[in-house]
Design an enzyme around this catalytic site. Structure first.
Site, PDB file in Angstrom:
ATOM      1  N   GLN A  77       9.152   7.988   5.960  1.00 50.35           N
ATOM      2  CA  GLN A  77       8.803   8.287   7.363  1.00 50.35           C
ATOM      3  C   GLN A  77       7.322   7.966   7.633  1.00 50.35           C
ATOM      4  OE1 GLN A  77      10.679  11.077   5.689  1.00 50.35           O
ATOM      5  NE2 GLN A  77      12.443   9.913   6.289  1.00 50.35           N
ATOM      6  N   LYS A  83       6.943  -0.091   5.246  1.00 51.13           N
ATOM      7  CA  LYS A  83       6.491   0.350   3.910  1.00 51.13           C
ATOM      8  C   LYS A  83       7.284  -0.337   2.802  1.00 51.13           C
ATOM      9  CE  LYS A  83       7.359   4.599   5.134  1.00 51.13           C
ATOM     10  NZ  LYS A  83       7.616   4.406   6.572  1.00 51.13           N
ATOM     11  N   ASP A 141       9.050   3.396   9.904  1.00 50.88           N
ATOM     12  CA  ASP A 141       9.483   2.031  10.210  1.00 50.88           C
ATOM     13  C   ASP A 141       8.309   1.071  10.385  1.00 50.88           C
ATOM     14  OD1 ASP A 141      12.164   2.962  10.300  1.00 50.88           O
ATOM     15  OD2 ASP A 141      11.764   3.719  12.313  1.00 50.88           O
ATOM     16  N   GLY A 184      14.993   4.427   5.548  1.00 52.00           N
ATOM     17  CA  GLY A 184      15.603   3.146   5.209  1.00 52.00           C
ATOM     18  C   GLY A 184      14.481   2.157   4.995  1.00 52.00           C
ATOM     19  N   HIS A 185      14.258   1.735   3.753  1.00 55.79           N
ATOM     20  CA  HIS A 185      13.123   0.865   3.454  1.00 55.79           C
ATOM     21  C   HIS A 185      13.603  -0.561   3.216  1.00 55.79           C
ATOM     22  CE1 HIS A 185      10.401   4.478   2.237  1.00 55.79           C
ATOM     23  NE2 HIS A 185      10.802   4.498   3.479  1.00 55.79           N
TER      24      HIS A 185
HETATM   25  P1  IMP Z   1      15.578  13.895  10.219  1.00 58.89           P
HETATM   26  O1  IMP Z   1      14.525  13.475   9.256  1.00 58.89           O
HETATM   27  O2  IMP Z   1      16.891  13.236   9.982  1.00 58.89           O
HETATM   28  O3  IMP Z   1      15.679  15.399  10.315  1.00 58.89           O
HETATM   29  O4  IMP Z   1      15.130  13.422  11.682  1.00 58.89           O
HETATM   30  C1  IMP Z   1      14.015  13.992  12.350  1.00 58.89           C
HETATM   31  C2  IMP Z   1      13.279  12.945  13.159  1.00 58.89           C
HETATM   32  O5  IMP Z   1      12.676  12.002  12.258  1.00 58.89           O
HETATM   33  C3  IMP Z   1      14.169  12.089  14.071  1.00 58.89           C
HETATM   34  O6  IMP Z   1      13.381  11.725  15.191  1.00 58.89           O
HETATM   35  C4  IMP Z   1      14.468  10.862  13.242  1.00 58.89           C
HETATM   36  O7  IMP Z   1      14.801   9.753  14.035  1.00 58.89           O
HETATM   37  C5  IMP Z   1      13.138  10.679  12.559  1.00 58.89           C
HETATM   38  N1  IMP Z   1      13.248   9.953  11.269  1.00 58.89           N
HETATM   39  C6  IMP Z   1      13.663  10.448  10.095  1.00 58.89           C
HETATM   40  N2  IMP Z   1      13.602   9.510   9.134  1.00 58.89           N
HETATM   41  C7  IMP Z   1      13.100   8.409   9.717  1.00 58.89           C
HETATM   42  C8  IMP Z   1      12.755   7.103   9.230  1.00 58.89           C
HETATM   43  O8  IMP Z   1      12.895   6.784   8.048  1.00 58.89           O
HETATM   44  N3  IMP Z   1      12.238   6.244  10.142  1.00 58.89           N
HETATM   45  C9  IMP Z   1      12.036   6.581  11.437  1.00 58.89           C
HETATM   46  N4  IMP Z   1      12.344   7.790  11.934  1.00 58.89           N
HETATM   47  C10 IMP Z   1      12.866   8.690  11.087  1.00 58.89           C
END
Ligand code: IMP
Length: 438
Positions: free
Chosen positions: A247, A16, A13, A40-41
């Site tokens: 991420q 990017k 977040d 989510g970009h």
């Molecule tokens: P997962 O990727 O859904 O397995 O989530 C694992 C961890 O990564 C959690 O803390 C999510 O909130 C975080 N996370 C996954 N994708 C994003 C992203 O695009 N932005 C921010 N946090 C993310």
């Protein structure tokens, strides 16, 4: 050839998507190579955001590639593409790697049940997109479904007849464990979890019909191919390629604080590993936000619960693009930036969020020198975007320049390539051309 990797330096977040929207006019190709629908970009243009599809879709001249390291759920990808088409974006230049691993319905149920079953300290707070269980099956090899399997009904049926009974048994085991542990207690109205607990066994042949159908539908919108030669040829033609990271560094499956991490690698080295493009990237561009945010569980030393936090949340709309969850907000964490530089070896950074900190009543950077030690910084007035764009770096308020300087000091004096002055891609101060030949 110039290839630029855009990497989140913090917890995701960082902005990017908007950085890619800012670089888009110069790019010929954008490749997603890790993560999936968990990301989510936001482009910075009202209502335009991307989950699985590369942010390059914003520009009709760009070739977009969903590379082999991405995992996705077919109905979600179909629905995302539909959303883009209804906004007038076109998918003629969209490619999907036949090697991508597919999230299946049992993954979605298992992710919820694993979280429900876990004691609080092992609950990750995932985005519930089942990225973890899908990647577990990829690494486990035997239960991995690839996009190419969706195009071959016999192969898909054969695999699912083997896999589905085993997933059904696993689901039943978790349902029993959770039911025993909760002993009739309600689940705080979490409907998704309730549904997972009541899920009936899946039928392999029915799933084959449904997912073979999705494969055919996906082919209507994008080219399902081996993307390796497509990216290779583009790089060889000397075109500009952006690798769009998902991420952030601190969510990296190895280098973040386990288990509060995502399941893919997120550091710059992932480009070659999961994108299938070799080790060489010409420019690693770190995206650094001027403060910290985090979604999901896990430690966050500088988290705030006060008026400043509420103000930042309001100005920057700090909620998850994918999940709508409130992001946790904290001051900039300097030691984390230093580690991020070590893990990624950024050639330059894009700074996002100077506009958000403008006019705050207080401003601090966590330096970690001793227990909870902070440097107090002076804030600056609202940015005059047009005059800064005309006047360049020298036209930035002096205090904002000091803040930028402090950020780079913690990152081994990394050069600054660009500074976002606002949320919209046009509101950018470009200091160096990241696509310039070296
Ligand atoms: P997962 O990727 O859904 O397995 O989530 C694992 C961890 O990564 C959690 O803390 C999510 O909130 C975080 N996370 C996954 N994708 C994003 C992203 O695009 N932005 C921010 N946090 C993310």
């Amino acid at each position: 050839m110039t290839s630029v990797a855009v990497i989140g330096a913090q917890w995701g977040d960082e902005g990017k998507g908007s950085v890619i929207a800012r670089l888009g006019p110069q790019a010929d190709m954008v490749v997603r190579y890790n993560g999936g629908g968990n990301s989510g970009h936001k482009s910075g243009i009202e209502g335009v955001y991307f989950n699985i599809v590369p942010s390059g879709l914003l520009y009709p001249h760009i070739q977009n590639v969903i590379g082999p390291g991405v995992v996705y759920s077919p109905p979600e990808l179909i629905s995302e593409v539909g959303r883009h088409i209804s906004r007038g974006l076109n998918t003629d230049n969209l490619h999907l790697s036949e090697d991508t691993s597919v999230t299946m319905p049992y993954h979605l149920v298992l992710e919820l049940l694993e979280e429900l079953d876990a004691p609080p300290e092992f609950q990750i707070g995932t985005t519930r997109k089942a990225i973890g269980p899908t990647i577990q099956d990829f690494h486990g090899r035997r239960h991995d479904i690839r996009t190419r399997d969706l195009l071959n009904k016999d192969e898909l049926a054969m695999k699912l007849r083997y896999i589905v009974p085993r997933k059904n048994a696993q689901i039943k085991m978790y349902q029993e464990l959770v039911e025993q542990a909760r002993n009739g207690k309600p689940l705080n109205g979490d409907e998704q979890m309730e549904k997972a607990l009541e899920t009936k066994p899946f039928d392999a042949d029915q799933m084959t019909e449904e997912y073979y159908g999705y494969g055919r539908r996906l082919q209507e919108f994008m080219r399902i191919v081996d993307t390796v030669p497509i990216v290779y040829d583009t790089l060889r033609r000397d075109d500009n390629v952006i690798f769009e990271g998902a991420q952030g560094t601190m969510l990296d499956v190895r280098f973040g604080v386990s288990p509060y991490v995502t399941s893919s690698p997120t550091i710059s080295a992932a480009v070659g590993l999961t994108g299938g493009v070799g080790m060489k990237v010409d420019h690693v561009l770190g995206v650094v936000k001027t403060y910290s945010t985090r979604v999901g569980n896990g430690p966050m030393e500088t988290e705030m619960h006060n008026e400043t936090e509420r103000r930042i949340r309001e100005v920057a709309d700090e909620k998850g693009t994918t999940t709508g969850r409130q992001r946790r907000i904290g001051w900039l964490h300097a030691p984390l930036l230093g580690r991020s530089q070590q893990l990624n070896r950024f050639d330059g950074i894009a700074i996002v969020g100077l506009n958000v900190l403008a006019g705050l009543p207080e401003l601090k950077i966590y330096t970690g020198d001793s227990e909870m030690s902070y440097d107090s910084m002076d804030t600056w007035p609202e940015l005059d975007i047009e005059s800064i764009k005309r006047g360049g770096y020298a036209a930035l308020p002096k205090k904002a320049q000091d803040y930028v300087m402090a950020m780079t000091t913690f990152m081994d004096d990394v050069p600054v390539d660009m500074i976002a002055l606002g949320f919209h891609p046009d509101e950018t101060l470009v200091l160096r051309d990241v696509f310039a030949k070296k």
